[in-house]
Design a protein around this motif. Structure first.
Motif, PDB file in Angstrom:
ATOM      1  N   GLN A   5      53.415  33.478  66.465  1.00  0.00           N
ATOM      2  CA  GLN A   5      53.184  34.873  66.806  1.00  0.00           C
ATOM      3  C   GLN A   5      52.368  34.972  68.104  1.00  0.00           C
ATOM      4  O   GLN A   5      52.651  35.793  68.970  1.00  0.00           O
ATOM      5  N   ASP A   6      51.352  34.104  68.217  1.00  0.00           N
ATOM      6  CA  ASP A   6      50.516  34.100  69.426  1.00  0.00           C
ATOM      7  C   ASP A   6      51.323  33.720  70.662  1.00  0.00           C
ATOM      8  O   ASP A   6      51.044  34.173  71.771  1.00  0.00           O
ATOM      9  N   ILE A  19      48.157  28.483  53.586  1.00  0.00           N
ATOM     10  CA  ILE A  19      47.379  28.720  54.811  1.00  0.00           C
ATOM     11  C   ILE A  19      47.957  27.896  55.962  1.00  0.00           C
ATOM     12  O   ILE A  19      48.046  28.369  57.105  1.00  0.00           O
ATOM     13  N   SER A  20      48.379  26.678  55.662  1.00  0.00           N
ATOM     14  CA  SER A  20      48.981  25.816  56.683  1.00  0.00           C
ATOM     15  C   SER A  20      50.229  26.463  57.261  1.00  0.00           C
ATOM     16  O   SER A  20      50.428  26.490  58.485  1.00  0.00           O
ATOM     17  N   ARG A  21      51.066  27.036  56.382  1.00  0.00           N
ATOM     18  CA  ARG A  21      52.276  27.730  56.856  1.00  0.00           C
ATOM     19  C   ARG A  21      51.880  28.963  57.654  1.00  0.00           C
ATOM     20  O   ARG A  21      52.501  29.302  58.661  1.00  0.00           O
ATOM     21  N   GLY A  22      50.851  29.647  57.167  1.00  0.00           N
ATOM     22  CA  GLY A  22      50.360  30.838  57.854  1.00  0.00           C
ATOM     23  C   GLY A  22      49.857  30.509  59.259  1.00  0.00           C
ATOM     24  O   GLY A  22      50.069  31.277  60.194  1.00  0.00           O
ATOM     25  N   ILE A  23      49.197  29.369  59.402  1.00  0.00           N
ATOM     26  CA  ILE A  23      48.683  28.933  60.712  1.00  0.00           C
ATOM     27  C   ILE A  23      49.850  28.733  61.673  1.00  0.00           C
ATOM     28  O   ILE A  23      49.797  29.157  62.833  1.00  0.00           O
ATOM     29  N   LYS A  24      50.926  28.106  61.181  1.00  0.00           N
ATOM     30  CA  LYS A  24      52.109  27.880  62.048  1.00  0.00           C
ATOM     31  C   LYS A  24      52.721  29.215  62.471  1.00  0.00           C
ATOM     32  O   LYS A  24      53.098  29.393  63.638  1.00  0.00           O
ATOM     33  N   LEU A  25      52.808  30.154  61.517  1.00  0.00           N
ATOM     34  CA  LEU A  25      53.375  31.468  61.841  1.00  0.00           C
ATOM     35  C   LEU A  25      52.483  32.191  62.848  1.00  0.00           C
ATOM     36  O   LEU A  25      52.993  32.852  63.767  1.00  0.00           O
ATOM     37  N   ILE A  37      39.207  36.227  59.968  1.00  0.00           N
ATOM     38  CA  ILE A  37      40.018  35.062  60.305  1.00  0.00           C
ATOM     39  C   ILE A  37      40.354  34.370  58.988  1.00  0.00           C
ATOM     40  O   ILE A  37      39.454  33.920  58.276  1.00  0.00           O
ATOM     41  N   PHE A  38      41.633  34.321  58.640  1.00  0.00           N
ATOM     42  CA  PHE A  38      42.022  33.641  57.409  1.00  0.00           C
ATOM     43  C   PHE A  38      42.871  32.410  57.694  1.00  0.00           C
ATOM     44  O   PHE A  38      42.637  31.345  57.147  1.00  0.00           O
ATOM     45  N   PHE A  39      43.867  32.604  58.565  1.00  0.00           N
ATOM     46  CA  PHE A  39      44.763  31.480  58.864  1.00  0.00           C
ATOM     47  C   PHE A  39      44.133  30.627  59.958  1.00  0.00           C
ATOM     48  O   PHE A  39      44.462  30.729  61.138  1.00  0.00           O
ATOM     49  N   ASP A  40      43.230  29.770  59.505  1.00  0.00           N
ATOM     50  CA  ASP A  40      42.450  28.938  60.403  1.00  0.00           C
ATOM     51  C   ASP A  40      42.441  27.518  59.837  1.00  0.00           C
ATOM     52  O   ASP A  40      42.428  27.337  58.615  1.00  0.00           O
ATOM     53  N   LYS A 100      41.762  25.999  55.949  1.00  0.00           N
ATOM     54  CA  LYS A 100      42.715  25.114  55.257  1.00  0.00           C
ATOM     55  C   LYS A 100      41.975  23.877  54.736  1.00  0.00           C
ATOM     56  O   LYS A 100      42.151  23.471  53.576  1.00  0.00           O
ATOM     57  N   LYS A 101      41.134  23.312  55.593  1.00  0.00           N
ATOM     58  CA  LYS A 101      40.369  22.108  55.180  1.00  0.00           C
ATOM     59  C   LYS A 101      39.429  22.446  54.034  1.00  0.00           C
ATOM     60  O   LYS A 101      39.239  21.639  53.119  1.00  0.00           O
ATOM     61  N   ARG A 102      38.824  23.653  54.081  1.00  0.00           N
ATOM     62  CA  ARG A 102      37.903  24.047  52.998  1.00  0.00           C
ATOM     63  C   ARG A 102      38.655  24.134  51.678  1.00  0.00           C
ATOM     64  O   ARG A 102      38.168  23.659  50.642  1.00  0.00           O
ATOM     65  N   PHE A 103      39.820  24.745  51.699  1.00  0.00           N
ATOM     66  CA  PHE A 103      40.600  24.857  50.459  1.00  0.00           C
ATOM     67  C   PHE A 103      41.026  23.472  49.964  1.00  0.00           C
ATOM     68  O   PHE A 103      41.022  23.219  48.757  1.00  0.00           O
TER      69      PHE A 103
END
Lengths: 73, 222
Positions: free
Chosen positions: B218-219, B208-214, B139-142, B146-149
């Protein structure tokens, strides 16, 4: 969202339940429910093809566009 | 197999981080010894009413030009005097050189900033550990990642500004106490790499934030 999904209308006309339709087109009931309730962000052509084939209808019978302003009225 | 790979990566990362922290301590070991011994002797000095000494760390630059080497030292290999120049000094002064109230406050602030930097060094590996755990689950796009980074980026930025401010305050203290014939006291340079790492980490958080939206789109693509 300006695109309205009228899948529930077509399912009622063809008298088919959500579970039956999902089993026939190979999509989970959860995903089909997301589509039916208008929460989906996008639909694949393959999915649309499978739904139209099963319900014997056109894409325009399932998807309808309404202008945002008219929708709020 | 995946578990073994994850544990290996964590172990290697941990060892690298410990080596990095240890190298900082080794570099500063002599200074730590000086501070420890001065602190250890402080109690007996108070009891015996003796004068102690204090150590100041000063960065200097030549007054005249960069080609000026005002000092000389004997090179015993060839028995000749060679010209040298200092760029950093450790100055030991008797405690009789009293600090005024402003300098005492600056010293307290510097001590506080040192603790802030230590806290950052402790905080960051915990964030990395959480990150590695989620990566193990693929799990990367989580949102948590994002908060950790963001936390890591903010911590690195805080560390940079804490070191910058501590260097500035130390410069102010040294400048008010000392003046040398051939040297001018300068502020110690703060390594920009901290700020660059902070910016890069924050950019990764945005990615990561953009990745989460994508991923959400996708989901919700049927």
């Amino acid at each position: 969202m300006p695109i309205i999904v009228n899948l529930d209308v077509m399912m009622a006309k063809r008298k088919i339940s959500l579970n039956d339709l999902s089993g026939k087109i190979g999509i989970t009931p959860a995903n089909l429910s997301i589509l039916k309730t208008g929460k989906a962000k996008a639909i694949r052509f393959t999915t649309l093809d499978a739904i139209c084939k099963e319900l014997g209808c056109q894409p325009g019978d399932i998807l309808e566009w309404i202008d945002d302003e008219k929708q709020h009225i | 197999m995946k578990n073994i790979k994850f544990k290996s990566i964590i172990s290697i990362a941990l060892v690298c981080y410990i080596i990095f922290i240890a190298s900082i301590f080794v570099d500063e070991l002599e200074d730590m010894k000086v501070g420890f011994l001065q602190g250890k002797n402080a109690a007996s000095r108070l009891i015996n009413d003796e004068q102690g000494s204090d150590t100041f760390y000063i960065s200097v630059a030549p007054k005249v030009s960069v080609l000026n080497f005002p000092e000389t030292m004997e090179n015993i290999k060839c028995n000749e005097e060679i010209k040298i120049r200092y760029y950093k000094m450790k100055v030991m002064q008797p405690i009789g050189l009293k600090l005024n109230l402003r300098n005492k406050i600056y010293r307290v602030i510097c001590t506080f900033l040192a603790f802030v930097v230590y806290a950052v060094f402790v905080f960051i590996p915990f964030q990395f550990y959480g990150l590695m755990k989620t990566l193990q689950k693929e799990i990367f796009f989580d949102v948590k990642n994002k908060k950790r980074f963001i936390n890591i980026g903010a911590a690195l930025g805080i560390a940079y500004w804490a070191i910058f401010l501590a260097n500035y305050l130390s410069f102010q203290i040294s400048n008010s106490l000392f003046e040398f014939k051939d040297y001018v006291i300068i502020k110690e340079h703060t390594n920009v790499i901290w700020m660059l790492l902070s910016l890069v980490t924050l950019i990764i958080a945005e990615m990561i934030s953009r990745g989460i939206k994508l991923r959400e789109e996708q989901d919700l693509t049927i």
